[in-house]
Design an enzyme around this catalytic site. Structure first.
Site, mmCIF file in Angstrom:
data_model
loop_
_atom_site.group_PDB
_atom_site.id
_atom_site.type_symbol
_atom_site.label_atom_id
_atom_site.label_comp_id
_atom_site.label_asym_id
_atom_site.label_seq_id
_atom_site.Cartn_x
_atom_site.Cartn_y
_atom_site.Cartn_z
ATOM 1 N N ASP A 34 -20.706 23.816 -55.779
ATOM 2 C CA ASP A 34 -20.471 22.394 -55.487
ATOM 3 C C ASP A 34 -20.245 22.146 -54.010
ATOM 4 O O ASP A 34 -19.585 21.183 -53.634
ATOM 5 C CB ASP A 34 -19.242 21.914 -56.266
ATOM 6 C CG ASP A 34 -17.977 22.692 -55.901
ATOM 7 O OD1 ASP A 34 -18.077 23.934 -55.777
ATOM 8 O OD2 ASP A 34 -16.909 22.083 -55.737
ATOM 9 N N LYS A 147 -13.680 19.080 -60.745
ATOM 10 C CA LYS A 147 -12.857 19.830 -59.799
ATOM 11 C C LYS A 147 -12.353 18.907 -58.705
ATOM 12 O O LYS A 147 -13.092 18.034 -58.227
ATOM 13 C CB LYS A 147 -13.691 20.944 -59.161
ATOM 14 C CG LYS A 147 -13.059 21.548 -57.912
ATOM 15 C CD LYS A 147 -13.961 22.552 -57.237
ATOM 16 C CE LYS A 147 -13.910 22.365 -55.734
ATOM 17 N NZ LYS A 147 -14.683 23.381 -54.994
ATOM 18 N N GLU A 188 -7.070 22.433 -58.265
ATOM 19 C CA GLU A 188 -7.241 23.418 -57.187
ATOM 20 C C GLU A 188 -6.326 23.137 -55.996
ATOM 21 O O GLU A 188 -6.690 22.393 -55.085
ATOM 22 C CB GLU A 188 -8.705 23.457 -56.715
ATOM 23 C CG GLU A 188 -8.924 24.506 -55.625
ATOM 24 C CD GLU A 188 -10.376 24.667 -55.192
ATOM 25 O OE1 GLU A 188 -11.259 23.983 -55.743
ATOM 26 O OE2 GLU A 188 -10.616 25.477 -54.287
ATOM 27 N N GLU A 190 -5.493 24.835 -53.067
ATOM 28 C CA GLU A 190 -5.843 26.054 -52.314
ATOM 29 C C GLU A 190 -4.933 26.249 -51.107
ATOM 30 O O GLU A 190 -4.886 25.391 -50.221
ATOM 31 C CB GLU A 190 -7.304 26.016 -51.843
ATOM 32 C CG GLU A 190 -7.620 27.251 -50.984
ATOM 33 C CD GLU A 190 -9.071 27.432 -50.593
ATOM 34 O OE1 GLU A 190 -9.896 26.539 -50.880
ATOM 35 O OE2 GLU A 190 -9.375 28.477 -49.985
ATOM 36 N N LYS A 230 -7.060 26.399 -60.663
ATOM 37 C CA LYS A 230 -7.899 27.186 -59.745
ATOM 38 C C LYS A 230 -7.093 27.484 -58.482
ATOM 39 O O LYS A 230 -7.165 26.739 -57.498
ATOM 40 C CB LYS A 230 -9.177 26.400 -59.411
ATOM 41 C CG LYS A 230 -10.058 27.059 -58.364
ATOM 42 C CD LYS A 230 -11.453 26.462 -58.353
ATOM 43 C CE LYS A 230 -12.287 27.038 -57.227
ATOM 44 N NZ LYS A 230 -13.712 26.807 -57.383
ATOM 45 N N SER A 301 -13.524 31.441 -60.437
ATOM 46 C CA SER A 301 -14.325 30.254 -60.118
ATOM 47 C C SER A 301 -14.737 30.434 -58.670
ATOM 48 O O SER A 301 -14.241 29.781 -57.764
ATOM 49 C CB SER A 301 -13.495 28.976 -60.300
ATOM 50 O OG SER A 301 -14.253 27.857 -59.897
ATOM 51 N N TYR A 362 -14.670 22.791 -47.759
ATOM 52 C CA TYR A 362 -15.672 22.914 -48.793
ATOM 53 C C TYR A 362 -16.557 21.698 -48.858
ATOM 54 O O TYR A 362 -16.149 20.629 -48.547
ATOM 55 C CB TYR A 362 -15.004 23.165 -50.163
ATOM 56 C CG TYR A 362 -15.740 24.172 -50.950
ATOM 57 C CD1 TYR A 362 -16.490 23.806 -52.051
ATOM 58 C CD2 TYR A 362 -15.738 25.501 -50.549
ATOM 59 C CE1 TYR A 362 -17.202 24.736 -52.761
ATOM 60 C CE2 TYR A 362 -16.447 26.440 -51.260
ATOM 61 C CZ TYR A 362 -17.180 26.047 -52.360
ATOM 62 O OH TYR A 362 -17.885 26.991 -53.052
#
Ligand code: 13P
Length: 362
Positions: A34, A147, A188, A190, A230, A301, A362
């Site tokens: 993605d 997500k 997520e 992160e 995630k 993932s 990302y």
């Protein structure tokens, strides 16, 4: 207290739980494909390919055209908006191609990060406005999970209380909206591996962030059985001089999760966060063999750690497409073993080159 009636019907809960379970069925994990247009620009530049819509389609086709060997390794693929509406050379929609393999389709719904004023470079994530309408449309178009990525940083001053609370709330609000639309949210938060922090500090920050995330989930009445987490694996910072074994990483990661993630959560699908492909697989394998009780499925993932070899093998040349697809299949098979604790690296503990980029977006 807020209202006493449940936010979701029993039928809605059943659907969400079953979807989450299918994504992380034994031996299965997620391909994160993605990358936004901007992230693809960086990826493609590494192999000398121009960042056009057609080249992005060609590249995704290489991954998605993998044969039936991936059906037992990959439970879900996360798409970027553009990719959800693209087709193969022969006109088959990518969504159909993936679903025909028995793999579930997911969609990145966040709109990237923006600065949090008054902090040392911290961010929050955009994309809540209009999210319910977008989720409803994506569901019609074949997506059953989503997500949203939030980013936290470690330094002497970070993460701040504000960044922890704000990002936890974004993830909880997003999760609530997804579930109301029958979409399983992948949560997520992160924590970036930038910095020279050691494993202990990585673990401490991960615990604080995850504790805030699950407090916010409770506040927003999120149905945890219908979610996947995630997170980052707990590692040392990239500039930390101390090296740790996969068993050390596994112990720090599982300890942090056990202290903060409710057993009701259906699965934990780790991001790879710039680790090399082999390092990420060895860590995932060690995590699954960690000798502590683990109430969740622990899977992957991965973006970069499933795609780096494939991208290098392709380099934009038609004649390399088959070889590139084979590289992707190989990593999918390795991680399928690793998420069952059954992977044995042929070369012992050889971690390969990190795919690390500072402050990766990302
Ligand atoms: P990496 O595995 O490359 O860290 O990416 C996973 C992901 O989806 C980040 O949002």
């Amino acid at each position: 207290m807020t209202l006493q009636f449940p936010a979701l019907s029993e039928a809605q809960k059943k659907e969400l739980h079953e979807t989450a379970q299918r994504i992380v069925a034994p031996g299965k994990g997620i391909l994160a494909a993605d990358e936004s247009v901007g992230s693809m620009a960086k990826r493609l530049a590494q192999v000398g390919v121009e960042n056009t819509e057609e080249n992005r389609r060609q590249y995704r086709q290489i991954l998605f055209s993998a044969d039936d060997r991936i059906n037992s390794c990959i439970g879900g693929v996360i798409f970027f908006h553009e990719t959800l509406y693209q087709h193969t050379d022969s006109g088959v929609p990518f969504v159909k191609l993936i679903r025909d393999k028995g793999i579930l389709v997911g969609i990145k719904v966040d709109k990237g990060v923006v600065p949090l004023a008054g902090t040392y470079g911290e961010t929050t994530t955009q994309g809540l406005d209009g999210l319910s309408e977008r989720c409803a449309q994506y569901k019609k178009d074949g997506a059953v999970f989503a997500k949203c990525r939030c980013v936290l940083k470690i330094s002497d001053t970070n993460p701040s209380k504000l960044a922890i609370t704000e990002n936890a709330n974004v993830l909880a609000r997003y999760s609530s909206i997804c579930q109301q639309n029958g979409i399983v949210p992948i949560i997520e938060p992160e924590i970036m591996p930038d910095g020279d922090h050691d494993l202990k500090r990585g673990q401490y920050v991960t615990e604080k962030v995850l504790a805030a995330v699950y407090k916010a989930m409770s506040d927003h009445h999120v149905y945890l059985e219908g979610t996947l987490l995630k997170p980052n694996m707990v590692t040392q910072g990239h500039a930390c001089p101390t090296k740790y074994s996969p068993e050390d990483v596994a112990m720090a990661t599982i300890t942090a999760l056990r202290r903060t993630v409710p057993p009701a959560v259906t699965g934990v699908t780790f991001l790879s966060g710039g680790q090399s492909e082999e390092e990420a697989s060895l860590h995932l394998n060690a995590i699954n063999n960690c000798p502590l009780a683990k109430p969740w499925t622990l899977s992957f993932s991965f973006g970069r750690a499933l795609q780096a070899s494939a991208l290098r093998a392709w380099r934009g040349h038609k004649e390399n497409e088959k070889a590139a697809t084979e590289q992707f299949i190989k990593r999918a098979e390795v991680n399928s073993l690793a998420c069952q604790g059954k992977y044995q690296s042929a070369d012992g503990y050889e971690t390969g080159q990190r795919i690390y980029g500072s402050s990766y977006t990302y």
